[in-house]
Design an enzyme around this catalytic site. Structure first.
Site, PDB file in Angstrom:
ATOM      1  N   CYS A 132       0.774  -1.229   0.000  1.00 52.00           N
ATOM      2  CA  CYS A 132       0.000   0.000   0.000  1.00 52.00           C
ATOM      3  C   CYS A 132       0.808   1.283   0.000  1.00 52.00           C
ATOM      4  CB  CYS A 132      -0.965   0.051   1.180  1.00 52.00           C
ATOM      5  SG  CYS A 132      -2.037  -1.374   1.253  1.00 52.00           S
ATOM      6  N   GLY A 170       1.609  -1.177  -4.420  1.00 52.70           N
ATOM      7  CA  GLY A 170       0.375  -1.946  -4.441  1.00 52.70           C
ATOM      8  C   GLY A 170      -0.241  -1.945  -5.817  1.00 52.70           C
ATOM      9  N   ASN A 172      -1.879   2.559   5.147  1.00 48.51           N
ATOM     10  CA  ASN A 172      -0.783   1.633   4.872  1.00 48.51           C
ATOM     11  C   ASN A 172      -0.321   1.080   6.216  1.00 48.51           C
ATOM     12  OD1 ASN A 172       2.734   2.091   4.099  1.00 48.51           O
ATOM     13  ND2 ASN A 172       1.515   0.249   3.909  1.00 48.51           N
ATOM     14  N   GLY A 173      -0.377  -0.232   6.361  1.00 45.97           N
ATOM     15  CA  GLY A 173       0.040  -0.843   7.623  1.00 45.97           C
ATOM     16  C   GLY A 173      -0.937  -1.915   8.030  1.00 45.97           C
ATOM     17  N   TYR A 225      14.103  -2.932   0.543  1.00 42.37           N
ATOM     18  CA  TYR A 225      13.291  -3.641  -0.435  1.00 42.37           C
ATOM     19  C   TYR A 225      12.118  -2.848  -0.987  1.00 42.37           C
ATOM     20  CZ  TYR A 225      10.639  -7.679  -2.196  1.00 42.37           C
ATOM     21  OH  TYR A 225       9.956  -8.559  -2.965  1.00 42.37           O
TER      22      TYR A 225
END
Ligand code: SF4
Length: 493
Positions: A19, A46, A120-121, A263
């Site tokens: 996200c 995402g 996001n999370g 990443y």
């Protein structure tokens, strides 16, 4: 490739990104197009769905669709999203079903106005909160965390002003979150008290923007102002003239996700005041220092290993090693998510479709292959095999992160513990499984050193098995506990 689908937009098989969020307040033009361009810049975070919610001062407008940003909106959709303020979201499913009901931003109207939320999370205590809110009569339309936050906030807004309502919700939710929120035409940004997920503030000529990564701000020709601080609420002025900051929750330590730097984030994003690309090169340099092996060539797994390999090769050459940097694997950029996953016995071919060795840089050479992580080991094994088939005499694998030994509960689709190759194997056993001549990972201390953070200020859950949150059945190395919910009397609505 946790979900059996092809996730190769960004990486060749590995954890999937989770996200991206954005929020914009402008003075004098519609927010829809800047939001749309920002979502393009965050597409790597995402690919499941994309959405924008705007507010024109009278009402909310929303367009949320499954698929990539480019497919989710056409010009008419953007024209219909009226208003100079808005939020946007690109989603990879974390908690909740893979269906449109969980796509975001989540938009709802309630007694004291309208709310839009992009998250996001992942919350650790969403189920407890959901149960409690359901007992108070809230009806949920999705299974995601975001709706839980929206209902909790809506409820608090019945009794409190905006800032206090957000604070109250922050004191009740436990887990990782970077949120962009729209309350009527006011755009807010909130970062969890541990700062687990990123969020930054940017300035445009005619407004302000909040985004998961600074690359989105660059796309709008804006300037990065700074990261949103852990536990901070940022409220953008609706006319685009500035923003207010409220430090709502303070903690002694942060828990930044170290994996963002390794990443997830784009290499051209700036996080914690440092360009992600330079961090990855720094990690590559450390990898040479800790685990260098002098071979004929060093090559990256494209694109994920590139910055690491460049730092590694540079440090090696400074040490008078003879290893040369080379591009040895060619990536087919057009193998996207529409690619039909082959049947089990065709899986090897999947790697050949995505990557092909450049024979002249591999044949008759000893090779060091660099990647950012090993998750299940299947891809690494196929890559090693590919290089042997192309005539490599030796294949040494070097990884720019520590072994991933445990799953992530903070919103990264890593794989289950059973699927993680390093969860129950030593480095030597992993080496044997992927069939490389040698294998070397980076140490956790090297990661902390390059990120210029103490271990106590990073989330290292997936490489230590100890988490910065209170998660059922898992260990923690911190003084954390979940907030008690369910103790409150129903609000008088
Ligand atoms: S467990 Fe790993 S991937 Fe998940 S938030 Fe922590 S560091 Fe990031």
């Amino acid at each position: 490739m946790v979900t059996g689908r092809d996730d190769s937009h960004h990486h060749i098989g590995g954890p999937t990104e989770k996200c991206g969020v954005v929020g914009v307040a402008l003075g004098g033009r519609d927010a829809a197009r800047p939001l749309y361009y920002s979502l393009y810049a965050l597409q790597h975070r995402g690919q499941e769905s994309a959405g924008i919610v705007t507010h024109d001062g009278f009402q909310q407008h929303s367009h949320v669709q499954m698929g990539l940003v480019g497919d989710a909106f056409d010009a008419d959709d953007l024209d219909g999203l009226k208003g100079e303020a808005g939020i946007g979201h690109v989603r990879y499913p974390t908690a909740g079903d893979v269906s449109k009901s969980c796509a975001q931003p989540f938009a709802v109207s309630f007694k004291s106005g309208s709310l839009g939320l992009a998250h996001n999370g992942n919350l650790v205590n969403a189920d407890e909160l959901r149960d409690e809110l359901e007992n108070f009569g809230h009806a949920f339309t999705s299974t995601g965390d975001t709706e839980v936050i929206a209902h909790d906030l809506a409820r608090n807004l019945l009794e409190e002003d905006l800032v206090r309502a957000v604070k109250r919700t922050m004191e009740r939710i436990h887990g990782s979150y970077a949120l962009t929120i729209m309350h009527d035409e006011t755009v807010l940004g909130v970062r969890d008290p541990e700062g687990n997920r990123p969020l930054c503030i940017g300035k445009l000529d005619d407004g302000y923007v909040l985004a998961s990564e600074s690359a989105a701000i660059d796309t709008l020709d804006g300037e990065l102002v700074r990261d949103v601080k852990p536990g901070e609420l940022v409220v953008l002025d609706p006319d685009g003239s500035g923003f207010d900051s409220y430090q709502l929750v303070e903690r002694d330590n942060t828990a930044h996700c170290f994996f963002e730097h390794i990443y997830f984030a784009r290499p051209d994003s700036v996080m914690n005041d440092t360009l992600v690309y330079e961090v990855r090169r720094g990690l590559g340099r450390k990898l040479w220092e800790e685990n260098g092996v002098d071979t004929d060539v060093v090559m990256p797994v494209p694109d994920s290993g590139r910055a690491f390999a460049s730092g590694y090769a540079e440090a090696a050459q400074e040490d008078d090693a003879t290893v040369e940097f080379a591009e040895g694997l060619m990536k087919n950029r057009y193998v996207g998510r529409t690619f039909i996953m082959p049947t089990q016995d065709e899986r090897e071919r999947a790697v050949r479709l995505k990557l092909n060795p450049i024979k002249s840089t591999v044949e008759g050479k000893s090779v060091t292959l660099i990647d950012d992580s090993i998750v299940r080991g299947t891809t690494s094994n196929q890559l090693v095999q590919l290089l042997y088939d192309a005539g490599a005499t030796e294949v040494h694998m070097r990884i720019g992160a520590p072994p991933i030994v445990a799953p992530c509960y903070m919103g990264i689709n890593m794989a289950t513990r059973e699927e993680l190759i390093a969860s129950d194997k030593s480095v030597e056993e992993v080496r044997d499984t992927i069939d490389a001549d040698s294998l070397g990972y980076l140490s956790i201390d090297a990661v902390a050193e390059v990120l210029e953070k103490s271990r106590a200020d990073l989330c290292l859950g997936c490489v230590t098995g100890e988490y910065p949150y209170d998660i059922d059945g898992e260990e923690t190395d911190r003084d954390v506990s979940r907030p008690v919910v369910g103790a409150e009397a129903p609000l008088s609505d």
